[in-house]
Structures are given as C-alpha cells and as structure tokens.
Design a protein around this motif. Structure first.
Motif, PDB file in Angstrom:
ATOM      1  N   GLN A 211       3.190  -3.697  -8.746  1.00 24.83           N
ATOM      2  CA  GLN A 211       4.194  -4.690  -8.399  1.00 24.83           C
ATOM      3  C   GLN A 211       3.985  -5.097  -6.952  1.00 24.83           C
ATOM      4  N   ASP A 212       4.096  -6.397  -6.738  1.00 29.01           N
ATOM      5  CA  ASP A 212       3.902  -7.013  -5.433  1.00 29.01           C
ATOM      6  C   ASP A 212       5.287  -7.280  -4.830  1.00 29.01           C
ATOM      7  N   HIS A 213       5.356  -7.547  -3.543  1.00 27.31           N
ATOM      8  CA  HIS A 213       6.612  -7.934  -2.866  1.00 27.31           C
ATOM      9  C   HIS A 213       6.345  -9.257  -2.177  1.00 27.31           C
ATOM     10  N   LYS A 214       6.766 -10.358  -2.799  1.00 26.60           N
ATOM     11  CA  LYS A 214       6.317 -11.668  -2.329  1.00 26.60           C
ATOM     12  C   LYS A 214       7.105 -12.192  -1.126  1.00 26.60           C
ATOM     13  N   ARG A 215       8.385 -11.794  -0.993  1.00 24.07           N
ATOM     14  CA  ARG A 215       9.186 -12.312   0.124  1.00 24.07           C
ATOM     15  C   ARG A 215       8.880 -11.545   1.403  1.00 24.07           C
ATOM     16  N   THR A 225       5.403 -15.131   0.686  1.00 29.97           N
ATOM     17  CA  THR A 225       4.171 -14.837   1.422  1.00 29.97           C
ATOM     18  C   THR A 225       3.068 -14.608   0.400  1.00 29.97           C
ATOM     19  N   GLY A 226       1.893 -14.279   0.893  1.00 27.54           N
ATOM     20  CA  GLY A 226       0.820 -13.873  -0.019  1.00 27.54           C
ATOM     21  C   GLY A 226       1.092 -12.516  -0.654  1.00 27.54           C
ATOM     22  N   GLY A 227       2.066 -11.781  -0.124  1.00 25.97           N
ATOM     23  CA  GLY A 227       2.366 -10.431  -0.624  1.00 25.97           C
ATOM     24  C   GLY A 227       2.505  -9.480   0.552  1.00 25.97           C
ATOM     25  N   LEU A 268      -8.873 -10.887 -15.055  1.00 25.43           N
ATOM     26  CA  LEU A 268      -7.792 -11.838 -15.278  1.00 25.43           C
ATOM     27  C   LEU A 268      -6.497 -11.135 -14.884  1.00 25.43           C
ATOM     28  N   TYR A 269      -5.738 -11.811 -14.061  1.00 24.09           N
ATOM     29  CA  TYR A 269      -4.504 -11.255 -13.503  1.00 24.09           C
ATOM     30  C   TYR A 269      -3.351 -11.998 -14.151  1.00 24.09           C
ATOM     31  N   ALA A 270      -2.451 -11.267 -14.782  1.00 23.21           N
ATOM     32  CA  ALA A 270      -1.259 -11.896 -15.345  1.00 23.21           C
ATOM     33  C   ALA A 270      -0.061 -11.498 -14.498  1.00 23.21           C
ATOM     34  N   PHE A 284      -1.431 -17.084 -14.349  1.00 23.52           N
ATOM     35  CA  PHE A 284      -2.682 -16.339 -14.429  1.00 23.52           C
ATOM     36  C   PHE A 284      -3.470 -16.592 -13.161  1.00 23.52           C
ATOM     37  N   ASN A 285      -4.100 -15.542 -12.645  1.00 24.51           N
ATOM     38  CA  ASN A 285      -5.056 -15.700 -11.554  1.00 24.51           C
ATOM     39  C   ASN A 285      -6.403 -15.224 -12.074  1.00 24.51           C
ATOM     40  N   CYS A 286      -7.467 -15.826 -11.558  1.00 25.53           N
ATOM     41  CA  CYS A 286      -8.798 -15.542 -12.108  1.00 25.53           C
ATOM     42  C   CYS A 286      -9.516 -14.457 -11.309  1.00 25.53           C
ATOM     43  N   ARG A 287      -8.751 -13.646 -10.573  1.00 27.77           N
ATOM     44  CA  ARG A 287      -9.353 -12.718  -9.604  1.00 27.77           C
ATOM     45  C   ARG A 287      -8.382 -11.576  -9.355  1.00 27.77           C
ATOM     46  N   PHE A 288      -8.852 -10.572  -8.631  1.00 32.26           N
ATOM     47  CA  PHE A 288      -8.001  -9.446  -8.258  1.00 32.26           C
ATOM     48  C   PHE A 288      -6.839  -9.939  -7.386  1.00 32.26           C
ATOM     49  N   GLY A 289      -5.679  -9.321  -7.507  1.00 34.26           N
ATOM     50  CA  GLY A 289      -4.525  -9.657  -6.673  1.00 34.26           C
ATOM     51  C   GLY A 289      -4.638  -9.018  -5.299  1.00 34.26           C
ATOM     52  N   ASP A 290      -3.949  -9.611  -4.357  1.00 35.19           N
ATOM     53  CA  ASP A 290      -3.922  -9.072  -2.998  1.00 35.19           C
ATOM     54  C   ASP A 290      -2.469  -9.086  -2.547  1.00 35.19           C
ATOM     55  N   PRO A 291      -1.809  -7.974  -2.367  1.00 31.98           N
ATOM     56  CA  PRO A 291      -2.288  -6.611  -2.120  1.00 31.98           C
ATOM     57  C   PRO A 291      -2.295  -5.657  -3.321  1.00 31.98           C
ATOM     58  N   GLU A 292      -2.127  -6.161  -4.549  1.00 26.62           N
ATOM     59  CA  GLU A 292      -2.114  -5.225  -5.683  1.00 26.62           C
ATOM     60  C   GLU A 292      -3.408  -4.402  -5.756  1.00 26.62           C
ATOM     61  N   THR A 293      -4.529  -5.052  -5.439  1.00 26.14           N
ATOM     62  CA  THR A 293      -5.826  -4.381  -5.542  1.00 26.14           C
ATOM     63  C   THR A 293      -5.891  -3.126  -4.664  1.00 26.14           C
TER      64      THR A 293
HETATM   65  N1  GLY Z   1      -0.325 -10.866  -4.788  1.00 27.29           N
HETATM   66  C1  GLY Z   1      -0.345 -12.076  -5.470  1.00 27.29           C
HETATM   67  C2  GLY Z   1      -1.679 -12.648  -5.657  1.00 27.29           C
HETATM   68  O1  GLY Z   1      -2.694 -12.046  -5.381  1.00 27.29           O
HETATM   69  O2  GLY Z   1      -1.746 -13.781  -6.116  1.00 27.29           O
END
Ligand code: GLY
Ligand code: AMP
Length: 426
Positions: A211-215, A225-227, A268-270, A284-293
């Motif tokens: 889980q990300d924290h976007k705010r 934010t980006g996370g 694939l990131y859902a 959907f994102n086509c790549r690893f998440g940041d900062p989830e990765t």
């Molecule tokens: N953390 C959200 C993203 O990578 O799009």
C-alpha cells in the motif's frame, strides 16, 4: 552477467540493489541512476528518455538484461527498439504500455475483458463533459487520458471542483496533449492497495501486496504526490482475494490483450480499490510502482533475475518467486515544499548511520554526488526501508533510521502504515 537498469528513482535503486545480490553476481549499470545506484554499479550519463543514446550504449556493451523502471521509455517503445536489436529487455512492448499511457485505452480493454472497474465516459468537448458531470453529480473523478506525471487525476467532492478539472484539461490545457481527452469516472469508496504482477504473455505471478501513501501529509491530507511511503504486505488484501485478483483482473487482461495481438511480458501494476462489492481497478501501470517497489523488493527472498528472464522467455512459474515473512516499511524523505517547488543541492548526512540500523536499507531517489558529498537532486530524496519481525518493529526501525538522516528542509510522514497498524489493533 551485465544488467542495465533504466531510470533514476528510488524504484531503480531498489531494483539495482536487488539485482546486484543475485547469485550470478551481475555487473550493474544505471542510466542515469543516482548517488545510491552509484554504490551498486556504474552510472551512465544517459537520460531514461534518450532512446537512441540508450540503444547505442546497449549495442556496444551488450547487457544480458535491461530492466526499464519508468513508464515514459516503455510508452515510447524502448522494448520494441531493444528487441529489434536482439537485446533482452524486461518491460512490456509499446502496445502493452498503452495500458498506462492512455486511460481511455485501459478502460476499453478492461470493459472488453470484463475486469471490474469504475464506470466511466470519455470526452474531448467541454460542453458535453460538463453536461455529463451535472447528470452524474459529485463526488466524481476526472482524469486526463495521457501521461501527466501523476497530476492528471482529480477526485472531486463537489461539482465545481469537477468542472474546474475539466477546464484544466480541455481549456487551459494544463496537461498538454495528455489532456486532449478526459475520462469522467464513478467515485469508488474503499481502501486502496497496489498489486504488482509478473506476466510472461501467458502466466501471471502476483508479487506481495503493498500500500502506498499518496497524500503529502499525515492522516492522508494535503496534495497528491508520487508516493510518500509504502509497506508490504497490505493486510487489507486478504488471502481469499488473491485468486480473484489473479484471475478476474490480471488473467482477463492478459487474455484480452492477446486477443488484440498484444503479448504482455513484464510487470503490470494494478491500483485497486477494495470496495464493499469487491476489488475494482483504479488504474494500470506498465512498470514497478514507486515507492511500493522499495517495500516489496526488501521482502523478495532469493534471486530476482530468473523471474525477470522467465517473463521474457515465456516460462514464468510460481516457484520463481518467494517472500520473506517479515513485513517491510518504506518512509519517503522528501525535500521541503514537495510536491510543489523545492530546493536542490542540500547536503545529506547520516546515511551510513541509517543503513546501520538493523533491518534498514536507505534507497536513494533524488540524490546526486557533488564534491564528495551526497546532495539532494529531486522532490522525493530517499526511501528509508526496513524489515522487522512484525509490523511495529519494521515501523520503529524505519523511523529510527530516518531519524539518523538530515538535510535542510527535509520532510516525511510520521504515520506510514497506519491503516495496517489500525487493522492489527482491531
Ligand atoms: N506509487 C504509485 C506509482 O508508482 O504509480
Ligand atoms: P490513478 O492515477 O487513476 O490511480 O488515480 C490517482 C488516485 O486517485 C488513486 O490512487 C485514487 O486515490 C484516486 N482515484 C482514482 N480513481 C478513483 C475513483 N474512481 N474513485 C475514487 N478515487 C479514485
């Protein structure tokens, strides 16, 4: 073995760090990388969107594997370009990357595949968009179709906010061509989670939930934010949901893409909203998440290279992916002012002390080396990540490590993983 990692964020440092630990002891190159990736391998003076420059380097140096971090080069077709030159790349082809590059395309594929998602309509014309808004009412969500660096989504609690978001995209054109089309989407209520999955064109292997924290602010307040932090696993994603997510989300997408002649090989990131009616896809994102990765890779047990290679070769299997049981927490340390304007060039101290905290690893994001010091060079500066025997320990260690670090104006959220903690207390 030589591996090229493309990108310069915390995600790329985490990828480079994890790949470096592979039992084949690969030599790592990062384009362009940051001060953190420089400690893992060699940084190259090539930007991640410089496709001709990257291709020229790769043709000369022949990496055995290239791992693409950000969406922009994937959407620009770097995978197709490298493959045509006989190079092995982890990351989907341009046609597959459109799932992130166009929200309209993504919705269309989801609809055809029968993947659960928010009801949506698309508009290129202001009057019809606003008429639809008035018909639907608030809360409602307005999204720019194309890549807008994470800024193209407005969750509007009032009709006025929604209309302003339509104007921003279609009239003042704040997102340029990325806002030529807007999606107006049903507001979904629930808790969010990120599920990253490896796909080889035929098989799906889910990575550990996160889980990300976007705010930007504590308690999920302030601008997006980006996370600002992440943790893994996300206990809201209970084990009974996983078969549904694997089959009804990823499996359906894979088959529908294949029907359209697109073989999706890569990550694939859902982004999911876990609603009362079950999981629904937000994006959907086509790549690893940041900062989830950063949080997820800290828990990856054993080699990652074989799993990435299996995606390219089409022989992906569950046995290639194992997880450490300990939870992980990643605290993003950002520059003051982020996500608005911020300063660069401030000296960062305490990195060694932070890395010395048991279970902790400091991933660099916006950093660079200058006159022997590590200085800030971006909005999100570091991702301080820690594992612990339980969530409370992981959180304590991550904050203890963060407490060692200093630079002028630094800010970070004090409540990363609060939802998971609250769930534990219940
Ligand atoms: N953390 C959200 C993203 O990578 O799009
Ligand atoms: P996206 O880039 O599409 O994931 O949207 C960014 C953020 O906006 C998501 O992480 C959610 O917090 C929020 N969001 C997007 N779509 C919806 C929706 N249909 N309902 C509620 N919130 C949403």
């Amino acid at each position: 073995m030589k591996i090229l990692v493309i990108g310069s964020g915390g995600r790329e440092h985490a990828l480079a760090w994890k790949l470096k630990g592979d039992s084949r002891r690969p030599e790592i190159f990062c384009a362009p990388g940051n001060a953190g990736t420089a400690t893992v391998g060699t940084n190259l003076p090539l930007q991640s969107d410089d496709l001709p420059g990257l291709l020229a380097w790769a043709k000369q140096h022949k990496p055995d594997l290239t791992v693409v971090g950000p969406e922009a080069p994937l959407c620009a077709g770097i995978t197709d370009l490298f493959q045509a030159a006989g190079l092995r790349v982890f990351g989907p082809c341009q046609a597959g990357a459109r799932l992130e590059g166009s929200k309209q395309f993504s919705k269309e594929v989801m609809a055809a595949a029968g993947v659960p998602t928010a009801r949506a309509a698309t508009f290129t014309d202001v009057a019809s968009a606003k008429a639809y808004l008035r018909k639907e009412g608030a809360p409602i969500v307005v999204k720019a179709d194309g890549l807008a660096a994470g800024k193209g989504v407005t969750v509007a609690m009032t009709l006025a906010e929604a209309e302003a978001a339509v104007d921003e995209a279609l009239v003042t054109r704040a997102f340029g061509d990325a806002g030529n089309t807007v999606l107006i989407e049903e507001f979904l209520d629930g808790e969010e989670a990120s599920i990253l999955a490896l796909l080889d064109g035929e098989h799906v292997v889910l990575l550990a939930s996160s889980q990300d924290h976007k705010r930007v602010g504590d308690g999920d307040t302030g601008p997006n934010t980006g996370g600002m932090g992440a943790y893994s696993p996300a206990p809201v994603v209970t084990a009974d949901l996983l078969p549904f997510i694997r089959e009804e989300v990823f499996g359906r997408m894979l088959r529908e893409l294949r029907r359209r002649g697109i073989t999706y090989q890569g990550l694939l990131y859902a982004g999911l909203m876990l609603t009362k009616a079950g999981p629904k896809v937000l994006e959907f994102n086509c790549r690893f998440g940041d900062p989830e990765t950063q949080a997820v890779l800290a828990r990856w047990d054993g080699d990652m290279v074989p799993a990435l290679e299996a995606c390219i070769d089409g022989n992906l299997g569950e046995s290639l992916v194992r997880w450490r049981p300990e939870p992980s927490v990643c605290i993003v340390v950002a520059a003051g002012g982020y996500p608005g304007s911020y300063r660069k060039g401030d000296v960062i101290t305490g990195l060694a002390a932070a890395n010395a905290v048991p279970g902790a690893t400091v991933f660099h994001a916006g950093t660079t080396q200058k006159e022997g010091a590590v200085v800030t060079a971006g909005g999100r500066v570091l991702g301080v990540t820690a594992l612990g025997a339980d969530l409370g320990t992981a959180i304590r260690r991550a904050y203890e490590a963060t407490g060692q670090i200093h630079f002028a104006g630094m800010q970070f959220r004090k409540d990363i993983a609060w939802r998971a903690l609250q769930r534990e207390k219940k």
